[in-house]
Design an enzyme around this catalytic site. Sequence first.
Site, PDB file in Angstrom:
ATOM      1  N   ASP A   1       0.808  -1.406  -0.080  1.00  0.00           N
ATOM      2  CA  ASP A   1      -0.158  -0.114  -0.113  1.00  0.00           C
ATOM      3  C   ASP A   1       0.832   1.408   0.029  1.00  0.00           C
ATOM      4  O   ASP A   1       1.965   1.199   0.525  1.00  0.00           O
ATOM      5  CB  ASP A   1      -1.000  -0.053   1.235  1.00  0.00           C
ATOM      6  CG  ASP A   1      -2.117   0.997   1.190  1.00  0.00           C
ATOM      7  OD1 ASP A   1      -2.412   1.375  -0.028  1.00  0.00           O
ATOM      8  OD2 ASP A   1      -2.534   1.230   2.361  1.00  0.00           O
TER       9      ASP A   1
ATOM     10  N   HIS B   1       2.029   3.430  -9.044  1.00  0.00           N
ATOM     11  CA  HIS B   1       1.895   2.049  -9.466  1.00  0.00           C
ATOM     12  C   HIS B   1       3.067   1.497 -10.251  1.00  0.00           C
ATOM     13  O   HIS B   1       3.376   0.384 -10.048  1.00  0.00           O
ATOM     14  CB  HIS B   1       0.538   1.852 -10.327  1.00  0.00           C
ATOM     15  CG  HIS B   1      -0.509   2.203  -9.279  1.00  0.00           C
ATOM     16  ND1 HIS B   1      -0.662   1.809  -8.118  1.00  0.00           N
ATOM     17  CD2 HIS B   1      -1.736   2.982  -9.628  1.00  0.00           C
ATOM     18  CE1 HIS B   1      -1.969   2.244  -7.475  1.00  0.00           C
ATOM     19  NE2 HIS B   1      -2.332   3.196  -8.673  1.00  0.00           N
TER      20      HIS B   1
ATOM     21  N   LEU C   1      10.813 -20.480  -5.422  1.00  0.00           N
ATOM     22  CA  LEU C   1       9.700 -19.629  -4.695  1.00  0.00           C
ATOM     23  C   LEU C   1       8.244 -19.782  -5.504  1.00  0.00           C
ATOM     24  O   LEU C   1       8.380 -19.751  -6.755  1.00  0.00           O
ATOM     25  CB  LEU C   1      10.076 -18.357  -4.783  1.00  0.00           C
ATOM     26  CG  LEU C   1       9.112 -17.221  -3.977  1.00  0.00           C
ATOM     27  CD1 LEU C   1       9.147 -17.377  -2.641  1.00  0.00           C
ATOM     28  CD2 LEU C   1       9.508 -15.756  -4.450  1.00  0.00           C
TER      29      LEU C   1
HETATM   30  C1  IPE Z   1      -5.126  -2.605  -0.202  1.00  0.00           C
HETATM   31  O1  IPE Z   1      -5.104  -1.372  -0.200  1.00  0.00           O
HETATM   32  C2  IPE Z   1      -5.346  -3.330  -1.424  1.00  0.00           C
HETATM   33  C3  IPE Z   1      -4.119  -3.607  -2.111  1.00  0.00           C
HETATM   34  C4  IPE Z   1      -2.840  -3.432  -1.698  1.00  0.00           C
HETATM   35  C5  IPE Z   1      -4.218  -4.243  -3.509  1.00  0.00           C
HETATM   36  P1  IPE Z   1      -6.124  -0.417  -0.407  1.00  0.00           P
HETATM   37  O2  IPE Z   1      -5.563   0.937  -0.549  1.00  0.00           O
HETATM   38  O3  IPE Z   1      -7.159  -0.658  -1.476  1.00  0.00           O
HETATM   39  O4  IPE Z   1      -6.998  -0.422   1.026  1.00  0.00           O
HETATM   40  P2  IPE Z   1      -7.651   0.614   1.882  1.00  0.00           P
HETATM   41  O5  IPE Z   1      -8.862   0.987   0.920  1.00  0.00           O
HETATM   42  O6  IPE Z   1      -7.032   1.781   2.402  1.00  0.00           O
HETATM   43  O7  IPE Z   1      -8.344  -0.304   2.877  1.00  0.00           O
HETATM   44  C1  IPE Z   2      -1.624   0.075  -3.419  1.00  0.00           C
HETATM   45  O1  IPE Z   2      -1.438   1.514  -3.522  1.00  0.00           O
HETATM   46  C2  IPE Z   2      -1.939  -0.399  -4.906  1.00  0.00           C
HETATM   47  C3  IPE Z   2      -3.193  -0.832  -5.016  1.00  0.00           C
HETATM   48  C4  IPE Z   2      -4.199  -0.683  -4.115  1.00  0.00           C
HETATM   49  C5  IPE Z   2      -3.719  -0.992  -6.391  1.00  0.00           C
HETATM   50  P1  IPE Z   2      -2.601   2.568  -3.333  1.00  0.00           P
HETATM   51  O2  IPE Z   2      -2.952   2.885  -4.851  1.00  0.00           O
HETATM   52  O3  IPE Z   2      -3.618   2.079  -2.538  1.00  0.00           O
HETATM   53  O4  IPE Z   2      -1.762   3.842  -2.777  1.00  0.00           O
HETATM   54  P2  IPE Z   2      -2.675   4.860  -1.530  1.00  0.00           P
HETATM   55  O5  IPE Z   2      -2.933   3.997  -0.429  1.00  0.00           O
HETATM   56  O6  IPE Z   2      -3.546   5.526  -2.222  1.00  0.00           O
HETATM   57  O7  IPE Z   2      -1.328   5.799  -1.527  1.00  0.00           O
HETATM   58 MG    MG Z   3      -4.101   2.438  -0.351  1.00  0.00          MG
END
Ligand code: IPE
Ligand code: IPE
Ligand code: MG
Length: 225
Positions: A12, A29, A124
């Site tokens: 995240d 990303h 792995l």
């Molecule tokens: C969790 O992250 C999902 C992934 C890392 C793929 P999110 O950014 O979607 O989670 P929330 O919305 O903060 O819970």
């Molecule tokens: C995690 O990073 C990747 C996905 C959920 C695809 P985020 O896109 O949730 O990044 P933040 O949390 O908004 O910074």
């Molecule tokens: Mg996120």
Amino acid sequence: MNQAKHIAIIMDGNGRWAEAQGKKRIKGHEAGAKVVKEITTYCSNSQDIERLTLYAFSTENWKRPRLEVEFLMKLLDNYLKNELEVYLENNVRFEPIGDIRAFSKSLQKTIAMVQKETSHCDGLIQSLALNYGAQDEMIRAINTLKNQEGDITPEMFSNTLDCKHDVDLLIRTGGDKRLSNFLLWQAAYAELFFTNTLWPDFSTKELEKIIKKFNKVERRFGGLK
Ligand code: IPE
Ligand code: IPE
Ligand code: MG
């Protein structure tokens, strides 16, 4: 000493990483995908780690703006095609989890292709969680099992899930302390580590530090020392 045989990571913080630099979220990303490669390669060289399960797209992530979702799909497709060589070089088997039927036919084809091409690899096992939600995974398992005769045992249930393996160490980057519907069954006794580091800044060095701490934790599983 504990062995981190199965590591799961909630990757995240990509969006915030990009925004902090005045860039578009999608740049985060892209940067995050590079870290996936680095961490996977590191884990493939470790003697202890057998499985690495990475949360890449949740069942809830469809709520994001259409353009971001489309970008993530394209990025995933490119990532898998470009990384096939790296999977093979490192003897990594790719095993997706999640309900990929929601993806386009061409992305499903790429996923199946990489899975097939790496199926002989016995190093792995890297699982990407794609359109994955633990609640969805459990409901799909219940629907598969519901017409069975007799009671459903924990072993039967576990073996019907996409991910059939308990998690030892679960890491979430990006500062939030929640599971966001990731591996709720499999993480029943996982050790949880939360770091403020945003995923694109996560490194093998930080992973090593977390594993060292994990190695020393006393895991009791409800018993006594
Ligand atoms: C969790 O992250 C999902 C992934 C890392 C793929 P999110 O950014 O979607 O989670 P929330 O919305 O903060 O819970
Ligand atoms: C995690 O990073 C990747 C996905 C959920 C695809 P985020 O896109 O949730 O990044 P933040 O949390 O908004 O910074
Ligand atoms: Mg996120």
